[in-house]
Enzyme design. Structure first.
Site, short mmCIF file in Angstrom:
data_model
loop_
_atom_site.label_atom_id
_atom_site.label_comp_id
_atom_site.label_asym_id
_atom_site.label_seq_id
_atom_site.Cartn_x
_atom_site.Cartn_y
_atom_site.Cartn_z
N GLY A 31 45.63 49.08 39.27
CA GLY A 31 45.74 48.39 37.98
C GLY A 31 44.67 48.84 36.99
CG ASP A 33 38.94 48.21 39.78
OD1 ASP A 33 38.00 48.75 39.18
OD2 ASP A 33 38.84 47.78 40.94
CE1 TYR A 125 43.31 41.00 43.99
CE2 TYR A 125 41.68 39.94 42.61
CZ TYR A 125 41.99 40.80 43.64
OH TYR A 125 41.00 41.47 44.31
P1 ADP Z 1 44.30 41.73 39.02
O1 ADP Z 1 44.05 42.33 40.38
O2 ADP Z 1 43.12 40.92 38.51
O3 ADP Z 1 45.59 41.01 38.95
P2 ADP Z 1 45.42 44.09 37.66
O4 ADP Z 1 44.68 45.28 37.18
O5 ADP Z 1 46.40 44.27 38.76
O6 ADP Z 1 44.29 42.99 38.02
O7 ADP Z 1 46.21 43.44 36.45
C1 ADP Z 1 45.61 42.73 35.41
C2 ADP Z 1 46.34 43.03 34.11
O8 ADP Z 1 45.87 44.28 33.59
C3 ADP Z 1 47.85 43.18 34.26
O9 ADP Z 1 48.46 42.50 33.18
C4 ADP Z 1 48.06 44.69 34.13
O10 ADP Z 1 49.32 44.99 33.57
C5 ADP Z 1 46.97 45.03 33.14
N1 ADP Z 1 46.56 46.44 33.04
C6 ADP Z 1 46.75 47.46 33.91
N2 ADP Z 1 46.24 48.60 33.41
C7 ADP Z 1 45.71 48.29 32.18
C8 ADP Z 1 45.06 49.03 31.15
N3 ADP Z 1 44.80 50.34 31.26
N4 ADP Z 1 44.66 48.36 30.03
C9 ADP Z 1 44.89 47.04 29.90
N5 ADP Z 1 45.50 46.29 30.82
C10 ADP Z 1 45.91 46.90 31.96
#
Ligand code: ADP
Length: 171
Positions: A31, A33, A125
Site C-alpha cells: 500500500g 507504505d 487493515y
Molecule cells: P493500512 O495498512 O493502514 O490499511 P494501506 O496502505 O493498505 O494502509 O491503505 C491506506 C490507504 O492508502 C488506502 O486508501 C490506499 O488506497 C491508500 N494508498 C495506497 N497507496 C497510496 C499512495 N501512493 N498515496 C495515497 N494513498 C495511497
C-alpha cells in the site's frame, strides 16, 4: 488550521511532512507504505532500522508515531504511524484517532507546517472508510497544533467522497 482534501498520490506531495500508514515493524509493507519506501529510496528504511535498534526493538506500537527523513520525496520528513487493523467485535477507534493526534504532535516537534495524511487503516487493515474518515476529521479538528495545513491525500474517488462527507459532518 486549513483542511484540504485531494485525490492523488501522497508520494508526490510538496509538503513538509508525509504521514505513512506503516506497520509496527517499520521495515516496509504494501500500500502507501510500499509506495513511500519505493519513491523515497533506502535512506528511509535505514533510519527505520535505527529506530528499531534503539527506541522500539519490538516495533512501533499501534497508535504511535515516529519521524524519519523523507529521502528522495519532495517532503522533508516521513511520519510513520501504525493504524489498527479493523475488528468488528472491538472498538479500535481510539487507536486510529491516536495515529492522527500523535502524528500532529510529531509534526509540531519537527516544525512541519504542511502535513499530508493518507486514509490510515482503510486499505490492508480494512477499516470501514466512512468510519475512518469521521475519526480522522474529528481528531484533526480536536487536536491543538501549530500545523497550518492538513492535507488528506486520497488515492481513489471513493475515499475522497468519504472524506468529503466526513468534512461536511465535522466542520
Ligand atoms: P493500512 O495498512 O493502514 O490499511 P494501506 O496502505 O493498505 O494502509 O491503505 C491506506 C490507504 O492508502 C488506502 O486508501 C490506499 O488506497 C491508500 N494508498 C495506497 N497507496 C497510496 C499512495 N501512493 N498515496 C495515497 N494513498 C495511497
Amino acid at each position: 488550521m486549513r483542511v484540504v482534501l485531494i485525490q492523488g498520490d501522497i508520494t508526490e506531495q510538496d509538503v513538509d511532512a508525509v504521514v505513512n500508514a506503516a506497520n509496527s515493524s517499520l521495515l516496509g509493507g504494501g500500500g502507501v507504505d510500499g509506495a513511500i519506501h519505493r519513491r523515497g529510496g533506502p535512506a528511509i528504511l535505514q533510519e527505520c532500522r535505527l529506530i528499531r535498534a534503539g527506541a522500539y526493538p519490538d516495533g512501533l506500537p499501534t497508535g504511535q508515531a515516529v519521524a524519519t527523513t523523507a529521502g528522495k520525496l519532495p517532503a522533508r520528513w516521513v511520519i510513520h504511524t501504525v493504524g489498527p487493523t479493523y475488528a468488528a467485535a472491538e472498538d479500535r477507534s481510539a487507536l486510529l484517532a491516536s495515529c492522527f493526534r500523535e502524528s500532529l504532535w510529531i509534526a509540531d516537534e519537527l516544525g512541519a507546517k504542511v502535513v499530508a495524511f493518507p486514509a490510515i487503516s482503510t486499505g490492508i487493515y480494512r477499516y470501514p472508510l466512512d468510519e475512518a474518515a469521521r475519526i480522522a476529521m474529528r481528531t484533526v479538528r480536536e487536536t491543538p497544533t501549530d500545523v497550518d495545513e492538513v492535507r488528506f491525500v486520497l488515492f481513489d474517488a471513493k475515499s475522497l467522497a468519504a472524506f468529503e462527507a466526513a468534512y461536511d459532518d465535522v466542520f
